[in-house]
Design a protein around this motif. Structure first.
Motif, mmCIF file in Angstrom:
data_model
loop_
_atom_site.group_PDB
_atom_site.id
_atom_site.type_symbol
_atom_site.label_atom_id
_atom_site.label_comp_id
_atom_site.label_asym_id
_atom_site.label_seq_id
_atom_site.Cartn_x
_atom_site.Cartn_y
_atom_site.Cartn_z
ATOM 1 N N GLU A 75 12.870 41.861 -47.393
ATOM 2 C CA GLU A 75 11.590 42.914 -46.725
ATOM 3 C C GLU A 75 12.118 43.349 -45.434
ATOM 4 N N GLU A 107 4.790 48.184 -46.051
ATOM 5 C CA GLU A 107 5.864 47.263 -46.133
ATOM 6 C C GLU A 107 6.119 46.634 -44.580
ATOM 7 N N GLU A 160 8.950 47.340 -57.245
ATOM 8 C CA GLU A 160 7.753 46.724 -56.670
ATOM 9 C C GLU A 160 7.012 45.857 -57.597
ATOM 10 N N THR A 163 8.994 42.779 -56.968
ATOM 11 C CA THR A 163 9.148 42.027 -55.731
ATOM 12 C C THR A 163 7.475 41.087 -55.672
ATOM 13 N N ARG A 164 6.469 41.903 -56.330
ATOM 14 C CA ARG A 164 5.106 41.297 -56.563
ATOM 15 C C ARG A 164 5.324 40.040 -57.210
ATOM 16 N N GLU A 190 2.174 44.818 -52.961
ATOM 17 C CA GLU A 190 3.238 45.179 -53.898
ATOM 18 C C GLU A 190 2.675 45.770 -55.128
ATOM 19 N N HIS A 193 1.688 49.232 -54.739
ATOM 20 C CA HIS A 193 2.483 50.126 -54.547
ATOM 21 C C HIS A 193 3.331 50.671 -55.794
#
Ligand code: FE2
Ligand code: FE2
Length: 312
Positions: A75, A107, A160, A163-164, A190, A193
């Motif tokens: 991040e 973000e 995304e 990452t989620r 996320e 996104h």
């Protein structure tokens, strides 16, 4: 960076701008305002000058600590991602630039809440963390998409969602309700996104299906998480995979397949020969990932490393 012959003209973004505006407005309507300080257990905080950090202080350890470090440093690299997103979408003064700025602002909260949590709880050495952040930002991050904006969008859609899941599973693995709540909150961002990027590429698939399919396949085959610059990243990624926080099975079944199926990649008709060839390559790649995931699962079945159960 080379300019690929697959690269769609810049006018595609102009053509997609009404869809971007619709999706941005939908995003703003769905996104919930939240505040990092609401999530931090400040009552645990102590002055570092009176009581310096020591290695016995963290309440989380092992892979959970590694996963928090990797997720925060990922991040932290937001300036690089902003540069990349701005390079792709930054032209004009309409929906695209508004999305770039909105996305960047959202973000930014992720690193804020993660760092505040880790510093207040003393769950990671704050000196090591700051040195790693400095290193990470100087290594920076470039996504080599050959100047192909469709490939760039495919990347961020997959990224995304990856990452989620990685954030969500890191929270669950930590067995700390405070951390779990933070990670669930970030994961919800996320997800929204991902939905924006997934659906803007869905709109592109309707305008330029063959080019979009080729771009998606090129991205799936080359996909890498943006971890360069994190000290010992490969070792840390391996530990995260062994713990079941993010591994090949998750990548294939919970990241690639849901998005590819949403786009109905294997059901599209009327593609040109190059896109058909790319689709064949995609099927082969997914089979290879499946075989690699099976090998990994067999190895892990005999390992003593604790793994978290798959999320339902
Ligand atoms: Fe994020
Ligand atoms: Fe995100």
């Amino acid at each position: 960076m080379t300019t690929s012959t697959l690269a769609p003209p810049r006018s595609l973004l102009t053509e997609l701008e009404p869809a971007a505006e619709f999706l941005l407005n939908r995003h703003v309507g769905m996104a919930q305002e939240w505040f990092p300080h609401d999530f931090i257990p400040y009552s645990l905080g102590r002055d570092f000058d009176k009581e310096p950090w020591t290695p016995e202080q963290p309440r989380i350890s092992g892979v959970a600590q590694i996963a928090f470090e990797v997720n925060l440093l990922t991040e932290d690299n937001l300036p690089s991602y902003h540069r990349e997103i701005h390079r792709m979408f930054g032209g004009g003064d309409g929906a695209w630039i508004n999305w770039v700025n909105r996305w960047t602002a959202e973000e930014g909260r992720h690193a804020i809440v993660l760092r505040d949590y880790l510093v207040v709880t003393r769950n990671i050495d704050p000196y090591a963390l700051e040195r790693s952040r400095m290193n990470q930002l100087q290594v920076a991050y470039n996504h080599d998409d050959g100047g192909n904006v469709l490939r760039g969008i495919a990347y961020v859609a997959f990224q995304e969602l990856a990452t989620r899941i990685s954030h969500r599973n890191t929270g669950r693995y930590s067995a700390d309700p405070v951390a779990d709540r933070i990670m669930a909150r970030i994961a919800a961002d996320e997800n929204l996104h991902m939905v924006f990027y997934r659906d803007i590429l869905g709109a592109a698939l309707k305008i330029q299906p063959s080019r979009a399919v080729q771009a998606i396949v090129a991205e799936v085959v080359a996909f890498e998480m943006p971890g360069n610059g994190i000290p010992g990243f490969l070792r840390k990624a391996a530990a995260i995979a062994k713990a079941g926080i993010y591994d090949i099975r998750i990548h294939r079944d919970e990241v690639l397949l849901p998005i590819l199926n949403h786009w109905k990649i294997f059901e599209l008709t009327g593609l040109d020969a190059a896109a058909e060839a790319a689709r064949g390559q995609l099927a082969e790649h997914l089979d290879k990932l499946d075989a690699a995931a099976k090998r990994f699962e067999e190895k892990m079945a005999m390992s003593a490393t604790p793994r978290i159960a798959r999320a339902g």
